[in-house]
Motif scaffolding. Sequence first.
Motif, mmCIF file in Angstrom:
data_model
loop_
_atom_site.group_PDB
_atom_site.id
_atom_site.type_symbol
_atom_site.label_atom_id
_atom_site.label_comp_id
_atom_site.label_asym_id
_atom_site.label_seq_id
_atom_site.Cartn_x
_atom_site.Cartn_y
_atom_site.Cartn_z
ATOM 1 N N ALA A 215 -2.070 9.353 -7.257
ATOM 2 C CA ALA A 215 -0.942 8.495 -6.945
ATOM 3 C C ALA A 215 -1.020 7.947 -5.527
ATOM 4 C CB ALA A 215 0.358 9.248 -7.146
ATOM 5 N N LEU A 216 -1.685 8.635 -4.660
ATOM 6 C CA LEU A 216 -1.570 8.276 -3.249
ATOM 7 C C LEU A 216 -2.920 8.110 -2.575
ATOM 8 C CD1 LEU A 216 1.218 10.839 -2.408
ATOM 9 C CD2 LEU A 216 1.523 8.413 -2.810
ATOM 10 N N TYR A 217 -3.004 7.104 -1.718
ATOM 11 C CA TYR A 217 -4.232 6.868 -0.952
ATOM 12 C C TYR A 217 -4.202 7.658 0.336
ATOM 13 C CZ TYR A 217 -5.610 2.856 -3.747
ATOM 14 O OH TYR A 217 -6.029 2.040 -4.740
ATOM 15 N N HIS B 114 -1.488 -0.588 -5.806
ATOM 16 C CA HIS B 114 -0.250 0.046 -5.326
ATOM 17 C C HIS B 114 0.753 -1.043 -4.940
ATOM 18 C CE1 HIS B 114 -1.960 0.200 -0.915
ATOM 19 N NE2 HIS B 114 -2.344 -0.879 -1.562
ATOM 20 N N SER C 293 2.272 -1.251 -2.278
ATOM 21 C CA SER C 293 2.124 -1.625 -0.866
ATOM 22 C C SER C 293 1.397 -2.966 -0.710
ATOM 23 C CB SER C 293 1.350 -0.548 -0.107
ATOM 24 O OG SER C 293 1.966 0.703 -0.237
ATOM 25 N N GLN D 22 3.617 -5.307 0.813
ATOM 26 C CA GLN D 22 4.335 -4.890 2.020
ATOM 27 C C GLN D 22 4.346 -5.987 3.096
ATOM 28 O OE1 GLN D 22 3.240 -1.679 5.119
ATOM 29 N NE2 GLN D 22 3.778 -0.501 3.302
ATOM 30 N N ARG E 40 -5.239 1.402 -11.797
ATOM 31 C CA ARG E 40 -6.373 2.102 -11.188
ATOM 32 C C ARG E 40 -7.290 2.679 -12.247
ATOM 33 N NH1 ARG E 40 -3.702 5.678 -6.293
ATOM 34 N NH2 ARG E 40 -2.294 4.035 -5.589
ATOM 35 N N GLN F 279 4.841 2.077 -9.734
ATOM 36 C CA GLN F 279 5.226 2.643 -8.441
ATOM 37 C C GLN F 279 6.487 1.972 -7.931
ATOM 38 O OE1 GLN F 279 1.948 2.142 -5.665
ATOM 39 N NE2 GLN F 279 1.270 4.246 -6.015
ATOM 40 N N GLU G 79 7.986 1.118 -4.081
ATOM 41 C CA GLU G 79 7.775 1.138 -2.642
ATOM 42 C C GLU G 79 9.116 0.839 -1.986
ATOM 43 O OE1 GLU G 79 4.468 0.610 -1.071
ATOM 44 O OE2 GLU G 79 5.023 -0.371 0.810
ATOM 45 N N PHE H 210 -2.226 7.776 5.718
ATOM 46 C CA PHE H 210 -2.366 6.502 5.010
ATOM 47 C C PHE H 210 -2.849 5.475 6.029
ATOM 48 C CE2 PHE H 210 0.995 8.832 2.836
ATOM 49 C CZ PHE H 210 0.510 8.836 1.536
ATOM 50 N N PHE I 70 -1.937 2.647 6.600
ATOM 51 C CA PHE I 70 -0.923 1.681 7.047
ATOM 52 C C PHE I 70 0.334 2.317 7.630
ATOM 53 C CE2 PHE I 70 0.719 2.557 2.830
ATOM 54 C CZ PHE I 70 -0.450 2.756 2.110
ATOM 55 N N GLY J 123 4.581 9.544 -0.878
ATOM 56 C CA GLY J 123 3.941 9.415 0.420
ATOM 57 C C GLY J 123 4.755 8.449 1.273
ATOM 58 N N ALA K 2 8.164 3.214 5.664
ATOM 59 C CA ALA K 2 7.914 2.832 4.271
ATOM 60 C C ALA K 2 7.581 4.082 3.471
ATOM 61 C CB ALA K 2 6.768 1.833 4.176
ATOM 62 N N PHE K 3 7.860 4.025 2.161
ATOM 63 C CA PHE K 3 7.433 5.112 1.272
ATOM 64 C C PHE K 3 6.921 4.516 -0.027
ATOM 65 C CE2 PHE K 3 11.794 4.462 -0.310
ATOM 66 C CZ PHE K 3 11.614 4.530 -1.683
HETATM 67 N N1 PHE Z 1 0.888 2.956 -1.329
HETATM 68 C C1 PHE Z 1 0.629 4.347 -1.097
HETATM 69 C C2 PHE Z 1 -0.189 4.886 -2.270
HETATM 70 O O1 PHE Z 1 -0.141 4.370 -3.350
HETATM 71 C C3 PHE Z 1 1.929 5.151 -0.910
HETATM 72 C C4 PHE Z 1 2.641 4.826 0.369
HETATM 73 C C5 PHE Z 1 3.509 3.746 0.458
HETATM 74 C C6 PHE Z 1 2.409 5.597 1.501
HETATM 75 C C7 PHE Z 1 4.153 3.440 1.644
HETATM 76 C C8 PHE Z 1 3.052 5.305 2.689
HETATM 77 C C9 PHE Z 1 3.914 4.236 2.758
HETATM 78 O O2 PHE Z 1 -0.924 5.808 -2.101
#
Ligand code: PHE
Length: 484
Positions: free
Chosen positions: A10-12, A142, A144, A147, A167, A181, A183, A290, A292, A312, A333-334
């Motif tokens: 799920a997360l980078y 994602h 993001s 963003q 993915r 997802q 965001e 991350f 970013f 994340g 951001a999340f």
């Molecule tokens: N986009 C990230 C992911 O898919 C998650 C994330 C979003 C992390 C915003 C930090 C801030 O892994």
Amino acid sequence: MHVSVRVPRALYCRRLAVTPIIKTQWWQTHCASCQARSSSSETSPKVVTVEGRQYKTDEWMNTPASILSAIAKRLHLQPDHPLSITRQLIESRFLDHKYYNRLFPIVSVNQNFDALEFPHDHPGRSRTDTYYINKETVLRTHTSAHQADTFRANESSGYLISADVYRRDAVDRSHYPVFHQMEGAKSWDRNCLGSYGTLAERVWADVANIPSHTIKVEDPNPTIHPERNPLQSTYHSVEEAEAMAAHLKRSLEDVVVTIFTAARAAAVAAGDTTASTQEPLRVRWVEAYFPFTSPSWELEVFWQGDWLEILGCGIVRQSILNNAGVSSRLGWAFGLGLERIAMLLFSIPDIRLFWSSDPRFLSQFSATGPIQRFVPFSRHPACFKDVSFWISSTSRSAGGQVAHASARDFHENDVMELARDVAGDLVEDVRLVDEFVHPKTGRKSLCYRINYRSLERTLTNEETNDLHEKFRQQLVKNLGVELR
Ligand code: PHE
């Protein structure tokens, strides 16, 4: 036992760059499944049209038609769909945010990676992990990806983006190549402090307005750690980062309390009296990385005996806001996976169910009224079949080459995608069960176990044998392996 190192689903959140990006010719290694589809006509389509938009393909194209056809589904917007209900539940905790729920999934490499400062060798960029349409165009991996544009549009101090993301990955009950997802982001303007003397004071005033909770939160690390989780000291003071981190963490704890209170109520209503419905909710913050955000964290929840990664997040890299033309703003951001949350909210045991049109599934959810546990219909028998093969000197992958390729070019995700391509949602799980290297020849042998199981009916032996035989042949044809 793993053939390849993966970026967690799920997360980078890994720094490691491990997967080489190998450029190939279109005719050489168009992705396994597309090759299968286009094998009768000797050239593959040069232009793909998706909802009226046309894209030129090139040798980077690795997106099968089955994946493109998922774009139209928009499960997160289907009334009474569990993903839509989950989205709305989270949205209800961010009433002053602007919601973006219809952003188109085909984006530029710049939007998905460059604008977010992904290193050039980040594994997420590779064709083994990401669906490309051409060298410059991908299916967003994602939310993001939007963003920078959303900051640039600057339509609100807070936003939520919910969307389908894509993915190449494992096949099992919690992984599907298309998932959803959400965001969220919140930012403050240095030029709009109102009656407050500093930005930190302004942020702390907002923290005070977040509903309080009584759950147990473990947060053992300092907000900022010079090596592990650095402050963006060129742009942010310690006080600003502390205040934004507190706002971020409290806002997300509020989301988690909302979700898990609903999940527990549903469990209790269904007569569940296990420890997980009795014990107080526990969450913990762990340091993360991350490209970013900095500092960055993940939020984990103790659920049914395990720590479960839920989301994340972090303080947005100021360079992203600056490049988006809003340099006076700073914020957080999340990102979270809607399937994972919906699965525990409704006790949905298999991610394939979200794609089901079976009324026995869909009729169980309603956007009005309390969350109710999903009552599974009878489980049909599983049928396991193994396939063993040598990765021969002509093995190839979506990220590899035909000629002179070696085991190095083999990527597990190609096996996964081929299984999906042959058996669709009739494949529940694909797992590497054995691997060894021949002591004399140095050749590598792999054995994968495929679990065929329909969610809707019992498969006949004949049917599974046919599917498996087809799969074996496709492995040879598309990946160049030698069956044992
Ligand atoms: N986009 C990230 C992911 O898919 C998650 C994330 C979003 C992390 C915003 C930090 C801030 O892994």
